[in-house]
Design a protein around this motif. Structure first.
Motif, PDB file in Angstrom:
ATOM      1  N   HIS A   5      -5.522  10.035  -5.027  1.00  0.00           N
ATOM      2  CA  HIS A   5      -4.212  10.102  -5.691  1.00  0.00           C
ATOM      3  C   HIS A   5      -4.294  10.951  -6.958  1.00  0.00           C
ATOM      4  O   HIS A   5      -3.393  11.755  -7.233  1.00  0.00           O
ATOM      5  CB  HIS A   5      -3.697   8.699  -6.021  1.00  0.00           C
ATOM      6  CG  HIS A   5      -3.253   7.945  -4.816  1.00  0.00           C
ATOM      7  ND1 HIS A   5      -3.301   6.569  -4.755  1.00  0.00           N
ATOM      8  CD2 HIS A   5      -2.736   8.357  -3.633  1.00  0.00           C
ATOM      9  CE1 HIS A   5      -2.845   6.175  -3.579  1.00  0.00           C
ATOM     10  NE2 HIS A   5      -2.493   7.240  -2.886  1.00  0.00           N
ATOM     11  N   ARG A  66      -1.808   0.743  -8.670  1.00  0.00           N
ATOM     12  CA  ARG A  66      -0.404   0.826  -8.253  1.00  0.00           C
ATOM     13  C   ARG A  66       0.353   1.982  -8.892  1.00  0.00           C
ATOM     14  O   ARG A  66       1.511   2.241  -8.561  1.00  0.00           O
ATOM     15  CB  ARG A  66       0.319  -0.473  -8.610  1.00  0.00           C
ATOM     16  CG  ARG A  66      -0.175  -1.681  -7.863  1.00  0.00           C
ATOM     17  CD  ARG A  66       0.541  -2.993  -8.240  1.00  0.00           C
ATOM     18  NE  ARG A  66       1.826  -2.843  -8.861  1.00  0.00           N
ATOM     19  CZ  ARG A  66       2.088  -3.067 -10.168  1.00  0.00           C
ATOM     20  NH1 ARG A  66       1.142  -3.467 -10.975  1.00  0.00           N
ATOM     21  NH2 ARG A  66       3.296  -2.910 -10.651  1.00  0.00           N
ATOM     22  N   GLU A  69       1.850   4.893  -6.490  1.00  0.00           N
ATOM     23  CA  GLU A  69       2.971   4.415  -5.679  1.00  0.00           C
ATOM     24  C   GLU A  69       4.193   4.107  -6.551  1.00  0.00           C
ATOM     25  O   GLU A  69       5.329   4.384  -6.164  1.00  0.00           O
ATOM     26  CB  GLU A  69       2.571   3.184  -4.873  1.00  0.00           C
ATOM     27  CG  GLU A  69       3.611   2.797  -3.852  1.00  0.00           C
ATOM     28  CD  GLU A  69       3.100   1.828  -2.813  1.00  0.00           C
ATOM     29  OE1 GLU A  69       3.945   1.220  -2.153  1.00  0.00           O
ATOM     30  OE2 GLU A  69       1.878   1.683  -2.659  1.00  0.00           O
ATOM     31  N   LYS A  73       7.900   5.704  -6.350  1.00  0.00           N
ATOM     32  CA  LYS A  73       9.088   4.842  -6.300  1.00  0.00           C
ATOM     33  C   LYS A  73      10.093   5.243  -7.379  1.00  0.00           C
ATOM     34  O   LYS A  73      11.289   5.335  -7.119  1.00  0.00           O
ATOM     35  CB  LYS A  73       8.681   3.384  -6.473  1.00  0.00           C
ATOM     36  CG  LYS A  73       9.838   2.419  -6.407  1.00  0.00           C
ATOM     37  CD  LYS A  73       9.371   0.991  -6.572  1.00  0.00           C
ATOM     38  CE  LYS A  73      10.577   0.051  -6.586  1.00  0.00           C
ATOM     39  NZ  LYS A  73      10.201  -1.308  -6.917  1.00  0.00           N
ATOM     40  N   ILE A  91       4.459  11.690  -1.042  1.00  0.00           N
ATOM     41  CA  ILE A  91       4.279  10.805   0.118  1.00  0.00           C
ATOM     42  C   ILE A  91       3.549  11.543   1.237  1.00  0.00           C
ATOM     43  O   ILE A  91       2.606  11.025   1.839  1.00  0.00           O
ATOM     44  CB  ILE A  91       5.637  10.257   0.606  1.00  0.00           C
ATOM     45  CG1 ILE A  91       6.197   9.262  -0.408  1.00  0.00           C
ATOM     46  CG2 ILE A  91       5.508   9.625   1.990  1.00  0.00           C
ATOM     47  CD1 ILE A  91       7.650   8.887  -0.171  1.00  0.00           C
ATOM     48  N   ILE A 101       1.592   5.486   1.644  1.00  0.00           N
ATOM     49  CA  ILE A 101       2.110   4.540   0.672  1.00  0.00           C
ATOM     50  C   ILE A 101       3.393   3.934   1.211  1.00  0.00           C
ATOM     51  O   ILE A 101       4.085   4.521   2.035  1.00  0.00           O
ATOM     52  CB  ILE A 101       2.337   5.191  -0.706  1.00  0.00           C
ATOM     53  CG1 ILE A 101       3.319   6.340  -0.629  1.00  0.00           C
ATOM     54  CG2 ILE A 101       1.034   5.652  -1.296  1.00  0.00           C
ATOM     55  CD1 ILE A 101       3.639   6.940  -1.962  1.00  0.00           C
TER      56      ILE A 101
END
Length: 103
Positions: A5, A66, A69, A73, A91, A101
């Motif tokens: 990531h 987290r 992700e 979001k 994504i 994810i």
């Protein structure tokens, strides 16, 4: 944050500098408990939207598993079509790296 990531964020940094954190992305990251109030202030206090985005991109990799992700979001929840496009790009990159994810 997972190394893959972090690598995605590095590869996409120039595109991600289009993020204007005042468009709700920061608020989403605070509500997800990724950023603290202090982080929020440090990022918001930067003099230009680009510097705010740079500060966010320098901060987010240190914010736990987290964080990636939650960033996606926040981009998806934004009213900006450009943010939605950035979210979809991240994504796809994560999926291509074998790290899908949640949507």
């Amino acid at each position: 944050m997972d190394k893959c990531h972090r690598d995605i964020l590095k590869r996409r940094r120039l595109r991600l500098l289009d993020i204007c954190p005042s468009d709700g992305v920061l608020d989403s990251l605070v509500s997800e408990l990724i950023l603290s109030e202090e982080d929020y202030s440090l990022i918001s206090d930067e003099s230009t939207p680009k510097k705010q985005a740079q500060k966010l991109l320098d901060t987010i990799p240190r914010k736990g598993r987290r964080a990636f992700e939650s960033l996606v979001k926040g981009l998806k929840e934004s009213e900006s079509e450009a943010h939605h496009d950035l979210a979809e790009m991240l994504i796809k990159d994560a999926s291509d790296a074998g790290l899908p994810i949640g949507e």
